[in-house]
Design an enzyme around this catalytic site. Structure first.
Site, PDB file in Angstrom:
ATOM      1  N   ASP A 174      11.624 -29.843   9.982  1.00  0.00           N
ATOM      2  CA  ASP A 174      11.949 -30.988   9.124  1.00  0.00           C
ATOM      3  C   ASP A 174      12.120 -30.549   7.676  1.00  0.00           C
ATOM      4  O   ASP A 174      11.658 -29.478   7.271  1.00  0.00           O
ATOM      5  CB  ASP A 174      10.827 -32.032   9.197  1.00  0.00           C
ATOM      6  CG  ASP A 174      10.892 -32.859  10.466  1.00  0.00           C
ATOM      7  OD1 ASP A 174      11.934 -32.817  11.141  1.00  0.00           O
ATOM      8  OD2 ASP A 174       9.899 -33.541  10.794  1.00  0.00           O
ATOM      9  N   LYS A 207      15.014 -34.966   7.830  1.00  0.00           N
ATOM     10  CA  LYS A 207      15.434 -36.300   7.410  1.00  0.00           C
ATOM     11  C   LYS A 207      14.623 -36.673   6.175  1.00  0.00           C
ATOM     12  O   LYS A 207      13.404 -36.690   6.191  1.00  0.00           O
ATOM     13  CB  LYS A 207      15.200 -37.325   8.525  1.00  0.00           C
ATOM     14  CG  LYS A 207      16.047 -37.088   9.752  1.00  0.00           C
ATOM     15  CD  LYS A 207      15.955 -38.238  10.714  1.00  0.00           C
ATOM     16  CE  LYS A 207      14.624 -38.296  11.426  1.00  0.00           C
ATOM     17  NZ  LYS A 207      14.432 -37.185  12.354  1.00  0.00           N
ATOM     18  N   GLY A 245       3.037 -32.933   8.690  1.00  0.00           N
ATOM     19  CA  GLY A 245       1.890 -33.740   9.095  1.00  0.00           C
ATOM     20  C   GLY A 245       1.576 -33.565  10.562  1.00  0.00           C
ATOM     21  O   GLY A 245       1.477 -32.447  11.072  1.00  0.00           O
ATOM     22  N   THR A 280      -2.501 -34.933   9.269  1.00  0.00           N
ATOM     23  CA  THR A 280      -1.596 -35.972   8.806  1.00  0.00           C
ATOM     24  C   THR A 280      -1.874 -36.314   7.348  1.00  0.00           C
ATOM     25  O   THR A 280      -2.951 -36.045   6.815  1.00  0.00           O
ATOM     26  CB  THR A 280      -1.697 -37.223   9.695  1.00  0.00           C
ATOM     27  OG1 THR A 280      -0.665 -38.134   9.341  1.00  0.00           O
ATOM     28  CG2 THR A 280      -3.052 -37.911   9.545  1.00  0.00           C
ATOM     29  N   MET A 323       4.831 -43.394   2.906  1.00  0.00           N
ATOM     30  CA  MET A 323       6.183 -43.626   2.368  1.00  0.00           C
ATOM     31  C   MET A 323       6.302 -45.000   1.721  1.00  0.00           C
ATOM     32  O   MET A 323       7.274 -45.727   1.948  1.00  0.00           O
ATOM     33  CB  MET A 323       7.231 -43.474   3.484  1.00  0.00           C
ATOM     34  CG  MET A 323       7.196 -42.118   4.171  1.00  0.00           C
ATOM     35  SD  MET A 323       8.187 -42.044   5.679  1.00  0.00           S
ATOM     36  CE  MET A 323       7.171 -42.985   6.833  1.00  0.00           C
TER      37      MET A 323
END
Length: 483
Positions: A254, A276, A308, A337, A389
């Site tokens: 990622d 992403k 995470g 995480t 987020m």
């Protein structure tokens, strides 16, 4: 943005010195120390000194090193592949370094880094295996301390085992296809019966065990590992995650996974970024699923590296379903995480006896619908809420929770880049949370933790959100007056 990997000012290499001359200019303690280090190699030592200490003379007699008992002259360096200026006299060392450079020979001047083309590391010798440790100016004490620790970690039998491995290298490359089968053989060689036999001193038995491995080795089956990279700090990864990275043919990673973690994989592994970020998707989830299946059918060992934990907002469920449907073997390796990393940064108890006994992991976007999600009721009843987020919807998160009945005075902790050296910490109340949306300076991933348990955190190294909130109010008021 991902944290930049620090750059080395000196690049470590190993130079072939078998049968080659290495010149050491000096006759006292500094020259003896270098001579003892270089005597661990198969180089031909040439010691140049017209005044030589008894200890160095004894070393020369014992090892058969060449001794030029003359005042130094540049001609003494001819034919050498390396030069050490170890006289203890600055003027002479500078002269030696200058002569070496004119002759195109790399030079090291003891304790004079400004004159050095290269530096000598602390050395762990398990010939033919060698581990060199350099500290780039941090000092020889640190290098020697690290050497001592590594020396204790490595079995004395590593050298003989490496020698046995060298005798099988050509055969293994001829009989085993490049990739999984070959790596599996060497993994079993260094971690299985051959290694145990060498450690026991049974070299013949070790040879037979290696032959057995070679004859029975089969093509390893494809395998996909969905691996949690943690929040970014390399030393928060699990040992299993690191091992799988070292065994992987392909690393599918990622965007939020730092380069330092990706680089922990095999040097020749193929790296495929599929990250992403908000508003920027290099591959759709369906494309990532198809890629993993394709790699599995090609017989590859793959690490799907996720920031995470794979099972916490990591879309692992869709990838596992695709792999199951395609009949591709996989496993999941958990990671730290963001909620746990942020809590650790704040020394924050996510559960606190008598205060909070439950937790909620969510994203700020869960509050964008017309109705409150079920977890909002848990927040009101005392659960600790970790919002992933959530910076861009902080005002909406705060407003909806306050509207639902959560006190505006509920404690809040916010971390940007949790667990990393460049992390930033903020604290305040739910009423202060909307100020996050105006923080254009927060470019990294933001984790927000809300709840009464947050009041038990350590706020000594964090900034108050209220200060920025007051600044925002003042700016808005000033703009209103000007209009």
């Amino acid at each position: 943005m991902p944290q930049a990997t620090p750059k080395l000012n000196a690049f470590p290499v190993f130079m072939r010195v078998e049968g080659e001359a290495i010149a050491i200019v000096g006759g006292a303690e500094e020259a003896l120390a270098k001579a003892r280090l270089l005597a661990q190699s198969s180089a031909v030592l040439r010691i140049v000194s017209d005044e030589t200490s008894p200890e160095l003379l004894a070393f020369i007699a014992e090892t058969g090193a060449a001794h030029i008992a003359e005042a130094y002259d540049a001609a003494h360096l001819n034919g050498a592949v390396m030069v050490f200026a170890a006289s203890g006299d600055e003027a002479l060392d500078r002269r030696v370094a200058g002569d070496a450079r004119r002759l195109g020979i790399p030079v090291n001047a003891v304790d004079r880094p400004e004159l050095c083309d290269f530096f000598t590391p602390a050395l762990v010798n398990r010939a033919p295996v060698a581990i060199a440790i350099g500290t780039e100016g941090a000092g020889p004490v640190l290098a020697q301390m690290l050497r001592s620790r590594i020396d204790r970690m490595l079995s004395p039998s590593l050298g003989p085992l490496a020698t046995l491995a060298a005798s099988f290298r050509d055969t293994a490359e001829r009989l085993l296809p490049k990739g999984n089968a070959r790596r599996r053989f060497w993994s079993d060689f260094f971690g299985g019966a051959p290694a145990r036999a060498v450690e026991a001193g049974e070299l013949s038995q070790a040879h037979d065990a290696a032959v057995g491995l070679l004859l029975s080795n089969e093509q390893a089956s494809a395998h996909i590992a969905l691996v949690g990279a943690g929040r970014g700090a390399e030393d928060l990864m699990t040992l299993r995650a690191h091992r799988l990275l070292m065994e992987a043919d392909v690393i599918v990673h990622d965007a939020l996974v730092p380069e330092a973690i990706v680089a922990m994989g095999r040097r020749d592994a193929e790296r495929l970024p599929v990250g992403k970020r908000k508003g920027c998707h290099s591959k759709s989830q369906a494309e990532i699923n198809a890629l993993l299946v394709e790699l599995g059918h090609a017989g590859k060992r793959v690490v799907r590296l996720k920031s995470g934990d794979p099972l916490v907002f990591g879309r692992a469920g869709e990838e596992m379903a695709a792999l199951r449907d395609a009949g591709v073997a996989y496993e999941v390796v958990p990671g730290v995480t963001a909620a746990f990393a942020a809590a650790a940064d704040f020394e924050l108890p996510l559960t606190l006896r008598g205060v909070s006994s439950s937790m909620v992991f969510t994203t700020g976007h869960d509050l964008k619908g017309n109705s409150l999600p079920d977890w909002a009721k848990l927040a009101i009843s005392g659960a600790t809420v970790a919002v992933y987020m959530g910076r861009s919807v902080a005002a909406e998160v705060a407003g909806r929770l306050i509207e639902a009945g959560l006190s505006p005075d509920t404690a809040v902790a916010v971390v940007e880049n949790a667990s990393l050296a460049n992390r930033r910490r903020f604290h305040g109340t739910l009423a202060d949370l909307p100020s996050l949306e105006a923080r254009a300076d927060l470019s990294g991933p933001v984790m927000t933790i809300i709840g009464d348990a947050v009041a038990g955190a350590n706020f000594e190294r964090s900034e108050p959100l209220a200060a920025h909130r007051q600044e925002s109010v003042a700016r808005a008021a000033a703009q209103g007056v000007n209009q």
